[in-house]
Design an enzyme around this catalytic site. Sequence first.
Site, short mmCIF file in Angstrom:
data_model
loop_
_atom_site.label_atom_id
_atom_site.label_comp_id
_atom_site.label_asym_id
_atom_site.label_seq_id
_atom_site.Cartn_x
_atom_site.Cartn_y
_atom_site.Cartn_z
N SER A 143 95.60 37.49 45.63
CA SER A 143 96.10 38.86 45.41
C SER A 143 97.61 38.86 45.62
O SER A 143 98.14 37.93 46.26
CB SER A 143 95.45 39.79 46.44
OG SER A 143 96.09 41.05 46.46
N TYR A 157 92.99 42.00 55.33
CA TYR A 157 92.76 41.68 53.91
C TYR A 157 93.82 40.69 53.43
O TYR A 157 93.52 39.68 52.80
CB TYR A 157 92.79 42.96 53.08
CG TYR A 157 92.62 42.73 51.59
CD1 TYR A 157 91.40 42.32 51.07
CD2 TYR A 157 93.69 42.90 50.70
CE1 TYR A 157 91.24 42.10 49.70
CE2 TYR A 157 93.54 42.68 49.34
CZ TYR A 157 92.32 42.29 48.84
OH TYR A 157 92.16 42.06 47.50
P1 NDP Z 1 84.90 44.98 42.84
O1 NDP Z 1 84.55 45.66 44.11
O2 NDP Z 1 84.72 45.74 41.57
O3 NDP Z 1 84.14 43.61 42.71
C1 NDP Z 1 83.80 42.82 43.82
C2 NDP Z 1 82.66 41.93 43.41
O4 NDP Z 1 82.31 41.09 44.51
C3 NDP Z 1 81.42 42.71 43.03
O5 NDP Z 1 80.84 42.12 41.89
C4 NDP Z 1 80.51 42.55 44.23
O6 NDP Z 1 79.18 42.57 43.77
C5 NDP Z 1 80.92 41.18 44.70
N1 NDP Z 1 80.60 40.91 46.09
C6 NDP Z 1 80.96 41.60 47.19
N2 NDP Z 1 80.41 41.04 48.29
C7 NDP Z 1 79.69 39.98 47.85
C8 NDP Z 1 78.88 39.01 48.50
N3 NDP Z 1 78.70 39.01 49.82
N4 NDP Z 1 78.27 38.08 47.73
C9 NDP Z 1 78.43 38.08 46.40
N5 NDP Z 1 79.18 38.96 45.73
C10 NDP Z 1 79.80 39.90 46.47
O7 NDP Z 1 86.42 44.53 43.01
P2 NDP Z 1 87.37 43.58 42.14
O8 NDP Z 1 86.78 43.24 40.86
O9 NDP Z 1 88.68 44.21 42.18
O10 NDP Z 1 87.43 42.31 43.08
C11 NDP Z 1 87.31 40.99 42.63
C12 NDP Z 1 88.31 40.11 43.37
O11 NDP Z 1 89.62 40.46 42.96
C13 NDP Z 1 88.28 40.26 44.88
O12 NDP Z 1 88.40 38.99 45.47
C14 NDP Z 1 89.51 41.09 45.16
O13 NDP Z 1 90.00 40.89 46.45
C15 NDP Z 1 90.44 40.56 44.09
N6 NDP Z 1 91.58 41.40 43.78
C16 NDP Z 1 91.40 42.64 43.23
C17 NDP Z 1 92.48 43.45 42.98
C18 NDP Z 1 92.31 44.83 42.44
O14 NDP Z 1 93.28 45.59 42.46
N7 NDP Z 1 91.17 45.23 41.95
C19 NDP Z 1 93.85 42.99 43.24
C20 NDP Z 1 93.93 41.67 43.79
C21 NDP Z 1 92.83 40.91 44.04
P3 NDP Z 1 77.87 42.95 44.60
O15 NDP Z 1 78.20 44.17 45.41
O16 NDP Z 1 76.86 43.20 43.51
O17 NDP Z 1 77.54 41.74 45.40
#
Ligand code: NDP
Length: 248
Positions: A143, A157
């Site tokens: 990030s 975070y």
């Molecule tokens: P979302 O919350 O939309 O997606 C997160 C995903 O992670 C979901 O599919 C969720 O699915 C999954 N997840 C959460 N916990 C678990 C777990 N224990 N096991 C398996 N899957 C898990 O957020 P983003 O798409 O934004 O996030 C994706 C990545 O991008 C993250 O690492 C985030 O930190 C990073 N990021 C995002 C930014 C943003 O602005 N959006 C900026 C910078 C980085 P489920 O609940 O079905 O398990």
Amino acid sequence: MGNNIEGKVVVVTGASSGLGEATSRHLASLGAKIMLGARREDKLAAIVNDIRGAGGEADYLVTDVTVKSEVLKLVQKATSSFGRLDVIVNNAGLMSIAPMSECNTDEWDRMIDINIKGVLYGVAAALPVFEKQESGHFINISSVAGIKVFSPGGTVYSGTKFAVRAISEGLRHEVGGKIRTTSIEPGAVESELKYGSSHEDSSAFVREFYENNEIPSDSVARAIAYAIEQPADVDINEIVIRPTVQEF
Ligand code: NDP
């Protein structure tokens, strides 16, 4: 293999929403075979259904990345279904924003377990496959909070995202040669991430910040495709991608 993505087998963690979903859909549309992992089965099944309906290849396994054996099974399902593994996108993540003074150690634990240990379990599951094949590509989602400390509120975070960047760079250094490593550092991207904070004031701040800044999640999907489509001797190590309007 015109685009150097077609036919590649890609595991995506956190594939049920946001960046992981957009990346799965985009890479599938370019001809990659996608194995999606996350916890919410209904979401995974619907995305796989859409991809297949559009003529793509995909399957899923319900996976909690904090459980080592489940991440291993996800990778095993990819190799047994599709015959090999070319890329793992270690994407699953959680952003719980709150001042340090709240001492919300449960949320600290959760972020460390998902954002750091989840990535490490992905590395541990894929690396032996990559070494045996003498090829492979790690794409780890850090990030801009892994470049600058997002405080107050995002200190832990940020700590997890600094760790993802450090692990990616060390991994590249240690296993490079034939295996590629890319760290992606996005700014504010539309997804469910902004709903991950239980602290009320922080949550309101985060939602407003995202509303004023966020860009669509397929912006990151295209950056990931760019890293994958390079020739095997080109390793895109880091990509920082911010909304044009975002200052942080
Ligand atoms: P979302 O919350 O939309 O997606 C997160 C995903 O992670 C979901 O599919 C969720 O699915 C999954 N997840 C959460 N916990 C678990 C777990 N224990 N096991 C398996 N899957 C898990 O957020 P983003 O798409 O934004 O996030 C994706 C990545 O991008 C993250 O690492 C985030 O930190 C990073 N990021 C995002 C930014 C943003 O602005 N959006 C900026 C910078 C980085 P489920 O609940 O079905 O398990």
